[in-house]
Design a protein around this motif. Structure first.
Motif, mmCIF file in Angstrom:
data_model
loop_
_atom_site.group_PDB
_atom_site.id
_atom_site.type_symbol
_atom_site.label_atom_id
_atom_site.label_comp_id
_atom_site.label_asym_id
_atom_site.label_seq_id
_atom_site.Cartn_x
_atom_site.Cartn_y
_atom_site.Cartn_z
ATOM 1 N N GLU A 92 13.046 8.401 -19.250
ATOM 2 C CA GLU A 92 12.163 8.627 -18.106
ATOM 3 C C GLU A 92 10.750 9.045 -18.506
ATOM 4 O OE1 GLU A 92 12.299 8.527 -14.473
ATOM 5 O OE2 GLU A 92 13.784 7.101 -15.169
ATOM 6 N N ASP A 93 10.614 9.756 -19.619
ATOM 7 C CA ASP A 93 9.284 10.229 -20.019
ATOM 8 C C ASP A 93 8.408 9.111 -20.580
ATOM 9 O OD1 ASP A 93 10.400 9.829 -22.538
ATOM 10 O OD2 ASP A 93 10.366 11.952 -23.099
ATOM 11 N N GLY A 94 8.977 7.911 -20.723
ATOM 12 C CA GLY A 94 8.219 6.763 -21.190
ATOM 13 C C GLY A 94 8.099 6.643 -22.695
ATOM 14 N N LEU A 95 8.567 7.650 -23.434
ATOM 15 C CA LEU A 95 8.500 7.606 -24.892
ATOM 16 C C LEU A 95 9.664 6.814 -25.471
ATOM 17 C CD1 LEU A 95 7.616 11.250 -26.025
ATOM 18 C CD2 LEU A 95 6.180 9.226 -26.190
ATOM 19 N N SER A 96 9.371 6.009 -26.475
ATOM 20 C CA SER A 96 10.440 5.356 -27.225
ATOM 21 C C SER A 96 11.037 6.391 -28.159
ATOM 22 C CB SER A 96 9.896 4.191 -28.046
ATOM 23 O OG SER A 96 9.410 3.189 -27.191
ATOM 24 N N ARG A 97 12.340 6.476 -28.163
ATOM 25 C CA ARG A 97 13.038 7.411 -29.040
ATOM 26 C C ARG A 97 14.010 6.622 -29.899
ATOM 27 N NH1 ARG A 97 11.767 12.491 -27.531
ATOM 28 N NH2 ARG A 97 10.893 12.711 -25.460
ATOM 29 N N TYR A 98 14.253 7.160 -31.095
ATOM 30 C CA TYR A 98 15.052 6.441 -32.089
ATOM 31 C C TYR A 98 16.202 7.306 -32.578
ATOM 32 C CZ TYR A 98 10.841 3.580 -32.244
ATOM 33 O OH TYR A 98 9.784 2.784 -31.909
ATOM 34 N N ASP A 99 17.306 6.647 -32.846
ATOM 35 C CA ASP A 99 18.396 7.294 -33.560
ATOM 36 C C ASP A 99 19.157 6.229 -34.330
ATOM 37 O OD1 ASP A 99 19.614 6.172 -31.331
ATOM 38 O OD2 ASP A 99 20.975 7.830 -31.000
ATOM 39 N N LEU A 100 19.889 6.670 -35.325
ATOM 40 C CA LEU A 100 20.640 5.737 -36.147
ATOM 41 C C LEU A 100 21.798 5.153 -35.357
ATOM 42 C CD1 LEU A 100 20.789 7.664 -39.517
ATOM 43 C CD2 LEU A 100 19.558 5.550 -39.068
ATOM 44 N N GLN A 101 22.098 3.886 -35.635
ATOM 45 C CA GLN A 101 23.271 3.271 -35.039
ATOM 46 C C GLN A 101 24.491 4.002 -35.577
ATOM 47 O OE1 GLN A 101 23.576 1.367 -32.654
ATOM 48 N NE2 GLN A 101 22.101 -0.282 -32.655
ATOM 49 N N LYS A 102 25.293 4.503 -34.707
ATOM 50 C CA LYS A 102 26.468 5.258 -35.143
ATOM 51 C C LYS A 102 27.697 4.371 -35.262
ATOM 52 C CE LYS A 102 25.129 9.802 -33.586
ATOM 53 N NZ LYS A 102 23.773 9.706 -33.204
ATOM 54 N N ASN A 103 27.723 3.299 -34.529
ATOM 55 C CA ASN A 103 28.895 2.432 -34.507
ATOM 56 C C ASN A 103 28.459 1.011 -34.815
ATOM 57 O OD1 ASN A 103 30.902 4.400 -33.447
ATOM 58 N ND2 ASN A 103 29.405 4.487 -31.805
ATOM 59 N N ARG A 104 28.208 0.734 -36.075
ATOM 60 C CA ARG A 104 27.743 -0.596 -36.463
ATOM 61 C C ARG A 104 28.720 -1.645 -35.959
ATOM 62 N NH1 ARG A 104 24.349 -1.691 -40.664
ATOM 63 N NH2 ARG A 104 24.091 -3.508 -39.391
ATOM 64 N N GLY A 105 28.179 -2.679 -35.372
ATOM 65 C CA GLY A 105 29.007 -3.755 -34.870
ATOM 66 C C GLY A 105 29.440 -3.546 -33.419
ATOM 67 N N HIS A 106 29.228 -2.370 -32.875
ATOM 68 C CA HIS A 106 29.549 -2.094 -31.480
ATOM 69 C C HIS A 106 28.240 -1.817 -30.758
ATOM 70 C CE1 HIS A 106 33.773 -1.825 -32.495
ATOM 71 N NE2 HIS A 106 33.440 -1.046 -33.491
ATOM 72 N N HIS A 107 28.201 -2.143 -29.492
ATOM 73 C CA HIS A 107 26.933 -2.009 -28.794
ATOM 74 C C HIS A 107 26.881 -0.854 -27.819
ATOM 75 C CE1 HIS A 107 29.334 -4.852 -26.371
ATOM 76 N NE2 HIS A 107 28.909 -4.107 -25.389
ATOM 77 N N PHE A 108 27.923 -0.119 -27.666
ATOM 78 C CA PHE A 108 27.853 0.937 -26.663
ATOM 79 C C PHE A 108 27.008 2.100 -27.154
ATOM 80 C CE2 PHE A 108 31.951 1.024 -28.796
ATOM 81 C CZ PHE A 108 32.024 2.286 -29.327
ATOM 82 N N HIS A 109 26.199 2.559 -26.233
ATOM 83 C CA HIS A 109 25.282 3.643 -26.543
ATOM 84 C C HIS A 109 24.801 4.196 -25.213
ATOM 85 C CE1 HIS A 109 22.828 5.408 -29.806
ATOM 86 N NE2 HIS A 109 22.082 5.780 -28.799
ATOM 87 N N HIS A 110 25.521 5.156 -24.674
ATOM 88 C CA HIS A 110 25.209 5.693 -23.365
ATOM 89 C C HIS A 110 24.644 7.101 -23.500
ATOM 90 C CE1 HIS A 110 27.433 2.251 -22.149
ATOM 91 N NE2 HIS A 110 28.589 2.746 -22.529
#
Length: 150
Positions: free
Chosen positions: A79-97
């Protein structure tokens, strides 16, 4: 906790024709050290400057874009409009809620994929093969709810 290591990242960069330069390694180490946070490029830059004072903000941005293009990091805009980054925790899976508190700004991750049935319905009804999705619930975290009651 991320299941990626610095060696995994080095290997993926090399396969794509990139080197793990000292500046990239400093950036990656911040992501590894703070894998439970969703940091903006500017926040990462401030932390990286402590390890590699010569690094520039543009270098951090380029590194984050490379890591995102290689699906090693996940880029989310809240919501704040900033792009935020984190490492993929589940390589090969796309869920990220995410759960985003609209009062304190805290962001929590949901590890489970809660949208399997929705994806199947989309594929069956629309013939659309879902490869990724993002879901963010905005609301008020437990701590802020408790503070309201006091």
């Amino acid at each position: 906790m991320s299941n990626l290591t610095i060696e995994d990242i080095r290997s993926n960069l090399q396969k794509a024709g990139y080197k793990l330069t000292p500046q990239r390694e400093a950036t990656v180490s911040i992501l590894l050290d703070r894998d439970d946070e969703h940091l903006s490029a500017e926040e990462i830059y401030i932390l990286v400057k402590q390890k590699a004072p010569e690094i520039g903000l543009a270098t951090v941005y380029r590194t984050l874009e490379i890591l995102t293009d290689l699906h090693l990091t996940h880029k989310v805009v809240f919501e704040d409009g900033l792009s935020r980054y984190d490492l993929q925790k589940n390589r090969g899976h796309h869920f990220h809620h995410h759960l985003e508190c609209v009062e304190c700004g805290k962001i929590e991750e949901i590890e489970e994929d809660l949208l399997d049935e929705v994806e199947q319905e989309i594929e069956q009804r629309f013939g659309f093969l879902v490869q990724d999705h993002q879901l963010t619930f905005q609301g008020i975290c437990k701590k802020c709810q408790q503070n309201r009651k006091e």
